[in-house]
Motif scaffolding. Structure first.
Motif, PDB file in Angstrom:
ATOM      1  N   LYS A   1       2.739  -6.150   3.102  1.00  0.00           N
ATOM      2  CA  LYS A   1       2.091  -7.458   3.176  1.00  0.00           C
ATOM      3  C   LYS A   1       2.127  -8.093   1.784  1.00  0.00           C
ATOM      4  O   LYS A   1       1.837  -7.387   0.798  1.00  0.00           O
ATOM      5  N   ILE A   2       2.451  -9.361   1.695  1.00  0.00           N
ATOM      6  CA  ILE A   2       2.572  -9.971   0.359  1.00  0.00           C
ATOM      7  C   ILE A   2       1.201 -10.175  -0.279  1.00  0.00           C
ATOM      8  O   ILE A   2       0.989  -9.832  -1.434  1.00  0.00           O
ATOM      9  N   LEU A   3       0.287 -10.742   0.493  1.00  0.00           N
ATOM     10  CA  LEU A   3      -1.031 -11.026  -0.093  1.00  0.00           C
ATOM     11  C   LEU A   3      -2.145 -10.749   0.904  1.00  0.00           C
ATOM     12  O   LEU A   3      -2.095 -11.211   2.048  1.00  0.00           O
TER      13      LEU A   3
ATOM     14  N   TRP B   1      -2.039  -7.908  -4.026  1.00  0.00           N
ATOM     15  CA  TRP B   1      -0.662  -8.400  -3.924  1.00  0.00           C
ATOM     16  C   TRP B   1       0.290  -7.268  -3.587  1.00  0.00           C
ATOM     17  O   TRP B   1       0.169  -6.178  -4.099  1.00  0.00           O
ATOM     18  N   PHE B   2       1.231  -7.575  -2.715  1.00  0.00           N
ATOM     19  CA  PHE B   2       2.325  -6.657  -2.343  1.00  0.00           C
ATOM     20  C   PHE B   2       1.769  -5.330  -1.811  1.00  0.00           C
ATOM     21  O   PHE B   2       2.186  -4.249  -2.222  1.00  0.00           O
TER      22      PHE B   2
ATOM     23  N   SER C   1       0.989  -0.732  -5.334  1.00  0.00           N
ATOM     24  CA  SER C   1       1.025  -1.995  -6.075  1.00  0.00           C
ATOM     25  C   SER C   1      -0.357  -2.344  -6.633  1.00  0.00           C
ATOM     26  O   SER C   1      -0.486  -2.923  -7.714  1.00  0.00           O
ATOM     27  N   THR C   2      -1.404  -1.965  -5.900  1.00  0.00           N
ATOM     28  CA  THR C   2      -2.759  -2.327  -6.317  1.00  0.00           C
ATOM     29  C   THR C   2      -3.401  -1.273  -7.225  1.00  0.00           C
ATOM     30  O   THR C   2      -4.575  -1.384  -7.568  1.00  0.00           O
ATOM     31  N   HIS C   3      -2.628  -0.279  -7.597  1.00  0.00           N
ATOM     32  CA  HIS C   3      -3.173   0.732  -8.523  1.00  0.00           C
ATOM     33  C   HIS C   3      -3.388   0.062  -9.886  1.00  0.00           C
ATOM     34  O   HIS C   3      -2.494  -0.627 -10.384  1.00  0.00           O
TER      35      HIS C   3
END
Ligand code: AMP
Length: 637
Positions: free
Chosen positions: A42-44, A53-54, A237-239
């Motif tokens: 999912k992009i956002l 994001w991502f 990505s959210t790390h």
């Protein structure tokens, strides 16, 4: 050569509008330019005010900044040049940097550092600083760089907020030929940081230092046992990639958390647009790595692009005011990025010294950190850029993670206007609004806000989601509040006008008035204090303190010296006050809030404006009298 100010605009404004109307599609294209271990699902995910994001994507910053380049000719090109005041130099090819980062990462693993652990870096501008950042990112730990000019108190606060177990520091920093005892300062901080278990000390000198057995370990000893390769950890990505503390309107610094995926995508894209960075660039950003500009501009963005980074340790004008121009010539710097304070300082030294050097390698000049006044812009353009290099005045913040408003010569060079940061970057929906959050229209001063999420935005404040909501998202519904004033002109260009909140910018460094006031009242003799910023022709602003003494104390120069000492002890030399005034009363509202705005107008000799909420008019008369006396004294001196 045609002057840069008259370049034509082609389709930039259309591009910017299209991007804003399809944010997700726009950023997806930019994200696809990086190598992901796993593509996002999912992009956002936008649960206002928290952006992810991502989502589902996996990547690693250290892999992208180094390993990726080993598959091409970049392997043997210079990734990092380092030079110090004395002219000592080091150079690391991408392959050598890869070796160093792997060994550092292995050392961290041997110390027991794991994914998600916080590692505090209190280091001077030496190559081990970016190496440590990349090594931390490689294993999925989270770095917190603390600017090496900060005091032991400031360091301890930041360590305690992160509850880090490992601190990496050096024996000394070196500035203006003097040794700064970083280990000694760290030792002082460590008295109040119970979570720190291990301290790694990088030796730069043979001077003796304190070594606490069992806690302090020497880097050159530890590294002997380090392996040559550590697999880069695939990270969500959210790390969090890092936490970086910045000043706010309360005494407690805010731990800004940046993600891995969004932050890297944003910086990769925007450094291409703003600086036209490429693998041929020799990129020199003069900021300290301890600030966000250093994180993005010295480490992540240029290395993502396979550029050559130049890192300089030392003061700009030491041992002579030629130092920077000499370096530009020596390394053939193509992109030079600095602060208005530095440019103003060099203006004072005059142009003759600059003319001795060949600066023809320069292609783009950047400015960041504070408002650049048009005369300074013109001087920079004429004397450093020979009127052929575009000036990119880049507006951004620790929280934004990357540049938000700036010319974009890497995409399309819009006509430049000296003193304006020009237009928001594609995908950035910036606006200037009034107290109610409505756009103010052309030529009217208002608050700068961002109305849509962007990949570089902070994920939040470390362990403090409520403060994050309150500071950035409560003033205007659905808009990120920057804390800055701005004006938009008839062409839609943004003119930044400084902070709208109680934050100061001293030589481009951000300091909270509450933080400084907190330090002043730590002295045993100050009952209350108010801090304001006074315009300064070089540093942008200077710190002025009004203080009320406790009963039994009389104003004196010795007390002023004590206050200066305490502020330096609590925060660091960057917060050294320029003026201290003792008063009996401070102007306050009836609810007891200090009216700093009123103090500022008095010292600037301006009409004090609306005083309907003032509690006691006598306070104004007293401040005026004290300040008049001070001015008279300065004249006589
Ligand atoms: P920091 O987070 O320490 O980088 O400070 C961010 C603040 O610096 C912004 O909120 C602005 O007040 C100021 N700032 C940064 N860049 C610029 C610029 N190009 N023009 C004017 N002010 C700037």
């Amino acid at each position: 050569m045609e002057k840069v100010k008259f370049y034509p605009v082609k389709g930039y404004i259309d591009l910017q509008k299209n991007a804003a109307s399809n944010i997700e599609g726009f950023w997806k294209k930019e994200a696809a330019k990086l190598d992901w271990f796993k593509c996002w699902d999912k992009i956002l995910e936008w649960e206002e005010p928290f952006a992810k994001w991502f989502v589902g994507g996996m990547l690693n910053a250290s892999y992208l900044c180094i390993d990726k380049h080993l598959h091409s000719w970049h392997k043997n090109k210079v990734a990092l040049y380092w030079e110090d005041e004395k002219g000592n130099t080091k150079a690391f090819s991408y392959f050598q940097l890869y070796r160093e980062v792997n060994r550092f990462a292995s050392m961290l693993k041997n110390l027991g550092v794991k994914k998600g652990d916080r590692v505090v870096l209190y280091l001077p501008m030496i190559p081990e600083l970016p190496i440590a950042m990349l090594a931390t990112a490689r294993i999925g730990a989270i770095h917190t760089v603390v600017f090496s000019g900060f005091s032991s108190h400031a360091l301890a606060d930041r360590i305690n907020d992160t509850s880090a177990e490992v601190l990496i520091t050096a024996d000394f920093g070196i500035r203006r030929g003097k040794y700064i005892p970083l280990k000694e300062i760290a030792d002082e901080a460590l008295k109040t940081t119970p979570t720190i278990d291990k301290v790694v000390v990088i030796r730069r000198t043979r001077e003796s230092i304190n070594i606490e057995p069992g806690r302090d370990l020497l880097y050159h000893e530890l590294i002997k046992d380090a392996g040559d390769y550590v697999e880069p950890e695939p990270l969500e990505s959210t790390h969090p990639l890092y936490i970086l503390y910045t000043s706010g309107t309360t005494g407690k610094p805010k731990g800004v958390v940046h993600s891995t995926g969004g932050y890297l995508v944003y910086n990769y894209a925007t450094y291409k647009w703003v600086f036209n960075i490429s693998d041929e660039s020799v990129y020199w950003c003069t900021a300290d790595v301890g600030w966000v500009t250093g994180h993005s501009s010295i480490v992540y963005a240029p290395l993502l692009h396979g550029a050559t980074v130049l890192m300089y340790e030392g003061a700009p004008d030491y041992p002579s005011p030629d130092r920077w121009w000499e370096i530009i010539e020596k390394y053939g710097v193509t992109i030079f990025y600095t602060s208005p304070t530095a440019i103003r300082m060099f203006m004072r030294y005059g142009e003759e010294r600059i003319k001795r050097y060949d600066l023809s390698s320069l292609k783009i000049l950047g400015s960041v950190g504070e408002v650049i006044n048009p005369e300074v812009w013109e001087w920079y353009c004429e004397h450093i850029g020979a009127e052929r290099c575009p000036i990119v005045d880049t507006w951004w913040q620790t929280e934004t993670g990357g540049i938000m408003i700036s010319p974009v010569p890497g995409l399309e060079l819009v006509p430049l206007k000296p003193g304006s940061a020009t237009l928001p970057l594609p995908g950035i929906d910036a606006e200037v609004v009034d107290e109610e959050g409505n756009p103010v229209g052309t030529g009217i001063k208002g608050y700068l806000v961002i109305r849509k999420p962007w990949p570089g935005m902070l994920m939040g404040l470390y362990k403090d989601p409520e403060r994050y909501k309150m500071v950035y998202w409560s003033k205007f519904k659905g808009m990120y509040y920057t804390g800055d004033y701005a004006i938009k002109d008839e062409d839609g260009y943004f003119w930044l006008l400084g902070r709208a909140d109680e934050v100061l910018k001293i030589a481009g460094h951000r300091l909270g008035t509450a933080e400084i006031e907190g330090a002043v009242v730590k002295t045993p003799f100050v009952a209350e204090a108010a801090v304001i910023g006074k315009p300064d022709p070089i540093k942008g602003e200077n710190i002025v303190i009004f203080a009320i003494l406790k009963e039994g104390y009389e104003p004196s120069d010795d007390l002023k010296k004590e206050i200066i000492k305490e502020v330096r002890k609590q925060i660091g030399a960057i917060a050294t006050p320029q003026e201290i005034h003792f008063v009996e009363k401070l102007p306050k509202t009836r609810s007891g809030k200090i009216m700093r705005r009123v103090l500022k107008t008095i010292i600037m000799d301006k009409p004090v404006g609306d005083l309907t909420t003032l509690e006691d008019e006598a306070s104004i008369e007293e401040v005026k009298a004290v300040y008049e006396e001070f001015k008279q004294m300065m004249k006589e001196a």
